[in-house]
Design a protein around this motif. Structure first.
Motif, PDB file in Angstrom:
ATOM      1  N   THR A   1      10.788  66.992 -15.244  1.00  0.00           N
ATOM      2  CA  THR A   1      11.330  65.674 -14.912  1.00  0.00           C
ATOM      3  C   THR A   1      12.728  65.441 -15.502  1.00  0.00           C
ATOM      4  O   THR A   1      13.278  64.353 -15.360  1.00  0.00           O
ATOM      5  CB  THR A   1      10.395  64.577 -15.425  1.00  0.00           C
ATOM      6  N   THR A   2      13.307  66.435 -16.152  1.00  0.00           N
ATOM      7  CA  THR A   2      14.653  66.299 -16.705  1.00  0.00           C
ATOM      8  C   THR A   2      15.663  66.135 -15.570  1.00  0.00           C
ATOM      9  O   THR A   2      15.598  66.849 -14.570  1.00  0.00           O
ATOM     10  CB  THR A   2      15.028  67.535 -17.530  1.00  0.00           C
ATOM     11  N   THR A   3      16.573  65.193 -15.703  1.00  0.00           N
ATOM     12  CA  THR A   3      17.586  65.023 -14.667  1.00  0.00           C
ATOM     13  C   THR A   3      18.590  66.173 -14.720  1.00  0.00           C
ATOM     14  O   THR A   3      18.808  66.776 -15.778  1.00  0.00           O
ATOM     15  CB  THR A   3      18.334  63.693 -14.824  1.00  0.00           C
ATOM     16  N   LEU A   4      19.199  66.450 -13.583  1.00  0.00           N
ATOM     17  CA  LEU A   4      20.172  67.542 -13.520  1.00  0.00           C
ATOM     18  C   LEU A   4      21.375  67.262 -14.400  1.00  0.00           C
ATOM     19  O   LEU A   4      21.959  68.177 -14.992  1.00  0.00           O
ATOM     20  CB  LEU A   4      20.623  67.766 -12.076  1.00  0.00           C
ATOM     21  N   ASP A   5      21.756  65.996 -14.500  1.00  0.00           N
ATOM     22  CA  ASP A   5      22.892  65.642 -15.345  1.00  0.00           C
ATOM     23  C   ASP A   5      22.589  65.943 -16.805  1.00  0.00           C
ATOM     24  O   ASP A   5      23.416  66.540 -17.518  1.00  0.00           O
ATOM     25  CB  ASP A   5      23.230  64.153 -15.165  1.00  0.00           C
TER      26      ASP A   5
ATOM     27  N   LEU B   1      27.863  63.079  -8.030  1.00  0.00           N
ATOM     28  CA  LEU B   1      27.332  61.738  -8.308  1.00  0.00           C
ATOM     29  C   LEU B   1      25.806  61.729  -8.322  1.00  0.00           C
ATOM     30  O   LEU B   1      25.192  60.918  -9.018  1.00  0.00           O
ATOM     31  CB  LEU B   1      27.836  60.751  -7.249  1.00  0.00           C
ATOM     32  N   ASP B   2      25.183  62.637  -7.557  1.00  0.00           N
ATOM     33  CA  ASP B   2      23.723  62.643  -7.430  1.00  0.00           C
ATOM     34  C   ASP B   2      22.997  63.297  -8.600  1.00  0.00           C
ATOM     35  O   ASP B   2      21.770  63.231  -8.664  1.00  0.00           O
ATOM     36  CB  ASP B   2      23.309  63.366  -6.140  1.00  0.00           C
ATOM     37  N   LEU B   3      23.726  63.947  -9.497  1.00  0.00           N
ATOM     38  CA  LEU B   3      23.064  64.686 -10.577  1.00  0.00           C
ATOM     39  C   LEU B   3      22.191  63.783 -11.436  1.00  0.00           C
ATOM     40  O   LEU B   3      21.152  64.217 -11.945  1.00  0.00           O
ATOM     41  CB  LEU B   3      24.105  65.391 -11.451  1.00  0.00           C
ATOM     42  N   LYS B   4      22.582  62.525 -11.619  1.00  0.00           N
ATOM     43  CA  LYS B   4      21.795  61.614 -12.454  1.00  0.00           C
ATOM     44  C   LYS B   4      20.504  61.178 -11.782  1.00  0.00           C
ATOM     45  O   LYS B   4      19.583  60.716 -12.451  1.00  0.00           O
ATOM     46  CB  LYS B   4      22.633  60.380 -12.799  1.00  0.00           C
TER      47      LYS B   4
END
Length: 438
Positions: free
Chosen positions: A304-308, A208-211
């Motif tokens: 700054t790219t999100t992990l998702d 859930l935290d990837l975003k």
């Protein structure tokens, strides 16, 4: 005499009709109270599952809960209407039977009846059987909402007007992450209550935290990167690839910031094997081997790219390796698909991993000796702590942020209910700390 008897009979008839009307109104009030609780307490996930199995009631309940403001407005309007009407009839009846004392008696009797039979009883049932109750009441409530919608719309208009006068906007949309926050809260609560294992909780919350997390938080910093100088002798490049614990290595030329390719050990060995088998003087031919010929084009991503987003991009590109740059294009580190997966399922180790962090162990003094490069998130996971990771990604970074300086060996700090002692330092880098909960 006959007239008096007729009046008495008529009065008795009216009294019994009033009692029956009050009972009916209490039943309707119980229906509205139970319906409100059932439709608000029912899990939308379970209703969706029932709707997929063909339940029309669950499908109607889902549609009703899509506009909760209209639903609650209609149910409350109907509930208050029947409650007020029942109280008025009871007051009228008790006034006829007991005179002026009837008002107090009507208040006590109706309060007890409404509390027990029109509020607590139906709401308790609705909580215990929320999905079942929601599917049962969905049809009549749909009709009620349709009939009362004009009145409800007018009430909403008045309410929003009053709220706007005191500076409250009723049109603000719920935050985008409300559903995600609810799921995360449910998982955490399930762990506290013993229904969800710790490992399951960490995996679910990690997904859930990837975003909400960015590449820079988990990347391998450039100071720890292993790279190959493209100007090195071919045999040195081959030896470095063979002795490295990594499958893919960045290739730089003239300047470590100038990444010109990424060498995959399998591609390199295939090329070397081809040279060795195809030439009579293999060793001499190997001196002319150019690693750039087998290197892949480097793939750069912003820090700054999100992990998702990065996970999706890895899957789309069918690649596992990316170089991380800042807003000026300067190299900051690298990230792999394995790094992101480890944020979900935990550390992945194989026979070639030599730097994997083991679970921190407590010494006799109650201190944990922690590597300064260990991420705050990993430490929190390992020891069930809750150190903040808003301002720093690593334990060393947290200490530097709180101390507003680069500490010397032996210095001690206390913040966030923990004691931090600097155990080792290399130049400006904190390499080891002793941490103790206060």
């Amino acid at each position: 005499m006959e007239t008096a008897q007729s009046a008495t009979v008529l009065m008795d008839f009216e009294a019994w009709m009033t009692v029956i009307a009050i009972i009916c109104l209490l039943c309707v009030s119980a229906f509205f109270s139970g319906s409100e609780t059932a439709l608000t307490a029912a899990s939308r996930g379970k209703l969706h599952s029932l709707a997929d199995r063909g339940s029309t009631g669950a499908n109607r309940a889902l549609k009703l809960t899509e506009n909760s403001e209209r639903l609650i407005g209609a149910v409350l309007l109907g509930n208050n209407l029947v409650n007020i009407l029942a109280a008025s009839l009871a007051t009228s009846l008790f006034l006829r039977l007991f005179g002026e004392n009837g008002i107090a008696m009507a208040t006590l009797v109706m309060t007890a009846l409404v509390l027990v039979f029109a509020e607590v009883l139906p709401k308790t049932y609705a909580i215990l059987q929320s999905e079942k109750a929601a599917t049962l009441v969905s049809l009549p409530i749909t009709i009620v909402v349709a009939v009362l919608s004009p009145i409800v719309a007018m009430v909403q208009f008045i309410v929003r007007g009053i709220l706007s006068l005191i500076g409250v906007s009723a049109s603000d949309q719920a935050e985008a992450g409300a559903a995600q926050a609810e799921i995360a809260g449910t998982i955490a609560l399930g762990h506290v209550e013993g229904n969800v294992d710790r490992d399951d909780r960490d995996r679910l919350l990690g997904a859930l935290d990837l975003k909400d997390r960015e590449v820079e938080e988990i990347m391998l910093h450039r100071s720890d990167m292993e790279m190959i100088d493209a100007n090195s002798a071919p045999q040195d490049i081959i030896n470095q690839c063979l002795t490295s614990a990594y499958t893919r290595l960045p290739l730089w030329k003239d300047d470590p910031e100038n990444i010109v390719g990424v060498v995959h050990a399998k591609d390199l060995l295939r090329a070397v094997n081809k040279v060795m088998r195809g030439e009579s003087n293999a060793l001499a031919a190997l001196d002319d081997f150019n690693a750039l010929d087998v290197a892949m084009k480097p793939y750069f991503v912003p820090e700054t790219t999100t992990l998702d987003d990065q996970l999706r991009e890895f899957l789309r590109r069918k690649t596992h390796f990316a170089l991380v740059v800042d807003e000026y294009g300067a190299l900051q580190g690298l990230i792999t698909l394995e790094d992101i997966i480890e944020e979900i399922i935990g550390e992945i180790s194989d026979e070639h991993d030599v730097d994997d962090q083991t679970a921190p162990q407590m010494d006799d003094a109650g201190n944990y000796v922690i590597d300064g490069a260990m991420t705050i998130r990993d430490l929190n996971r390992a020891l069930e702590w809750s150190l903040p990771d808003d301002e720093a990604n690593t334990i060393a970074g947290l200490v530097i942020h709180e101390a507003q300086m680069i500490p010397e060996v032996g210095q001690v700090f206390a913040f966030h209910r923990f004691r931090f002692e600097i155990a080792a330092r290399e130049q400006n880098k904190i390499t080891s700390l002793r941490i103790k909960r206060l």
